[in-house]
Design a protein around this motif. Structure first.
Motif, short mmCIF file in Angstrom:
data_model
loop_
_atom_site.label_atom_id
_atom_site.label_comp_id
_atom_site.label_asym_id
_atom_site.label_seq_id
_atom_site.Cartn_x
_atom_site.Cartn_y
_atom_site.Cartn_z
N ARG A 178 0.37 7.88 -4.35
CA ARG A 178 -0.96 8.19 -4.87
C ARG A 178 -1.76 6.91 -5.08
O ARG A 178 -2.06 6.52 -6.22
N PRO A 179 -2.10 6.22 -3.99
CA PRO A 179 -2.90 4.98 -4.15
C PRO A 179 -4.25 5.30 -4.77
O PRO A 179 -4.89 6.29 -4.42
N ALA A 180 -4.67 4.45 -5.69
CA ALA A 180 -5.93 4.70 -6.40
C ALA A 180 -7.16 4.30 -5.59
O ALA A 180 -8.25 4.80 -5.86
N THR A 181 -6.98 3.41 -4.64
CA THR A 181 -8.11 2.93 -3.84
C THR A 181 -7.69 2.76 -2.39
O THR A 181 -6.49 2.69 -2.07
N ARG A 182 -8.69 2.66 -1.54
CA ARG A 182 -8.40 2.42 -0.12
C ARG A 182 -7.70 1.07 0.07
O ARG A 182 -6.83 0.93 0.93
N PHE A 183 -8.06 0.07 -0.75
CA PHE A 183 -7.39 -1.22 -0.64
C PHE A 183 -5.89 -1.08 -0.87
O PHE A 183 -5.08 -1.60 -0.11
N VAL A 184 -5.51 -0.38 -1.95
CA VAL A 184 -4.08 -0.19 -2.25
C VAL A 184 -3.41 0.57 -1.12
O VAL A 184 -2.30 0.22 -0.68
#
Length: 366
Positions: free
Chosen positions: A230-236
């Protein structure tokens, strides 16, 4: 490990670092729990080593407070903070034996000889350095030198261990073995450990929690699998995982039963979580899907050509070109013999899709 019964957690409150007019760490808040193995992960230049050096006292804090245990340490010198740091470069004294390298800091601190000997023998046994105590650094391999550097930190019996990319100078096989040794040391000592790396494998295998950093800010904090799933952002999402997550620009195509439907060339996909179209900000949307969730499916709606096949031993990856879409990376089933140039059809596993808005924020729904 506790010293004199003190708690060994570390708290960062509004920590900021500036070099002249340039702000490299911005108002960072973080609680590092007693006994955990916390990893700062991010690309070069994201501020992770600067943050570690501020905790160690090797860099000053421009604004905010750092607390170790129950003491604010902003104005304390490194030797008074109760932490031990292991660097990327071993920094061993070449003219001293392993024993004397490990004893040097303790002697300077006035620790009595019997206590020094006890601590060194305990650390040497833990790190399998017993037979090397009378050797000099030039007589050791890279992995052995790194273990001596770790041992020099262990004998200080610190409140917390700080590791600044300690494995980056080792070859692949040694890195794997040393990772295992670090995990075992943490289990034995139950100490607070803070580890900096740009290597996601090190982070995923060592950490109890990962702090993903980008441009001096925290993108996400969580357990390794939580960040992966569950990455919080596209970067992660793009930084965690090998290969990187596939990203596809999509269009809003409606709302079915409270679930968003998106369109991409050749297919419409219903996002499985309850992300209502009305809850999303205006602007472009991006669909994210990992290689293991791009399914090679003879009846799939997406058709393309296998441009590259990566054979990695335990699995193979196909890089597939599709009309009007970026190259997609798909995991190839083990029993499928796929060759470069083959035409393939694919579908996306709807249960494992990720949706990002134009600002890069993830929308997982419920």
């Amino acid at each position: 490990m506790s010293r004199g019964g003190t708690l060994t957690g570390i708290r960062l409150n509004g920590v900021t670092k500036r070099y002249g007019e340039t702000e490299v760490i911005t108002g960072l808040d973080l609680d590092i729990h007693e006994g955990e193995f916390l990893v700062f992960l991010g690309p070069s230049g994201c501020g992770k080593s600067t943050l570690l050096r501020m905790i160690a006292g090797l860099e000053s804090v421009s604004d905010g407070q750092i607390t170790i245990g129950d003491r604010e340490v902003n104005d304390l010198p490194p030797g008074k903070r109760g932490v031990a740091m292991v660097f990327q470069h071993y920094a061993l004294y070449p003219h001293m034996t392993v024993y004397d390298n490990m004893a040097f800091g303790l002697r300077n601190s006035g620790v009595v000889s019997d206590d020094i000997d006890r601590r060194i023998k305990e650390a040497a046994r833990m790190l399998e350095l017993d037979a090397l105590l009378q050797r000099r650094p030039s007589q050791l391999s890279g992995g052995q030198r790194q273990r001596v550097a770790i041992g020099r930190a262990v004998v200080k019996e610190p409140e917390a261990f700080l590791f600044d990319e300690p494995l980056s100078n080792l070859d692949a096989a040694l890195r794997t073995r040393t990772r295992v040794e670090l995990a075992r040391i943490h289990q034995r000592l139950n100490s607070t450990m803070v580890f900096v790396t740009h290597d996601q494998i090190e982070a995923m295998t060592l950490a109890t929690r990962i702090v993903v950093m980008n441009r001096g800010r925290i993108e996400q904090i969580g357990a390794p699998l939580e960040i992966y799933k569950r990455p919080a952002t596209r970067f992660v999402a793009g930084f965690i995982g090998a290969p990187a997550m596939n990203f596809i620009d999509v269009e809003r195509a409606g709302d079915q039963g409270g679930r968003l439907v998106v369109a991409l060339p050749g297919a419409q996909i219903k996002i499985p979580t309850a992300v209502a179209a009305s809850s999303l900000p205006a602007g472009k949307l991006t669909l994210g899907v990992r290689a293991e969730h791009v399914i090679l499916d003879a009846s799939g709606p997406l058709e393309g050509r296998a441009e590259v096949i990566e054979r990695l031993g335990d699995r193979s990856l196909a890089h597939v070109s599709l009309p009007n879409l970026p190259l997609l990376v798909a995991e190839v089933p083990r029993d499928l013999e796929l060759e470069v140039g083959a035409r393939v059809r694919m579908s996306l596993d709807a249960a494992h899709l990720h949706l990002f808005d134009e600002a890069g924020k993830a929308h997982h729904g419920v």
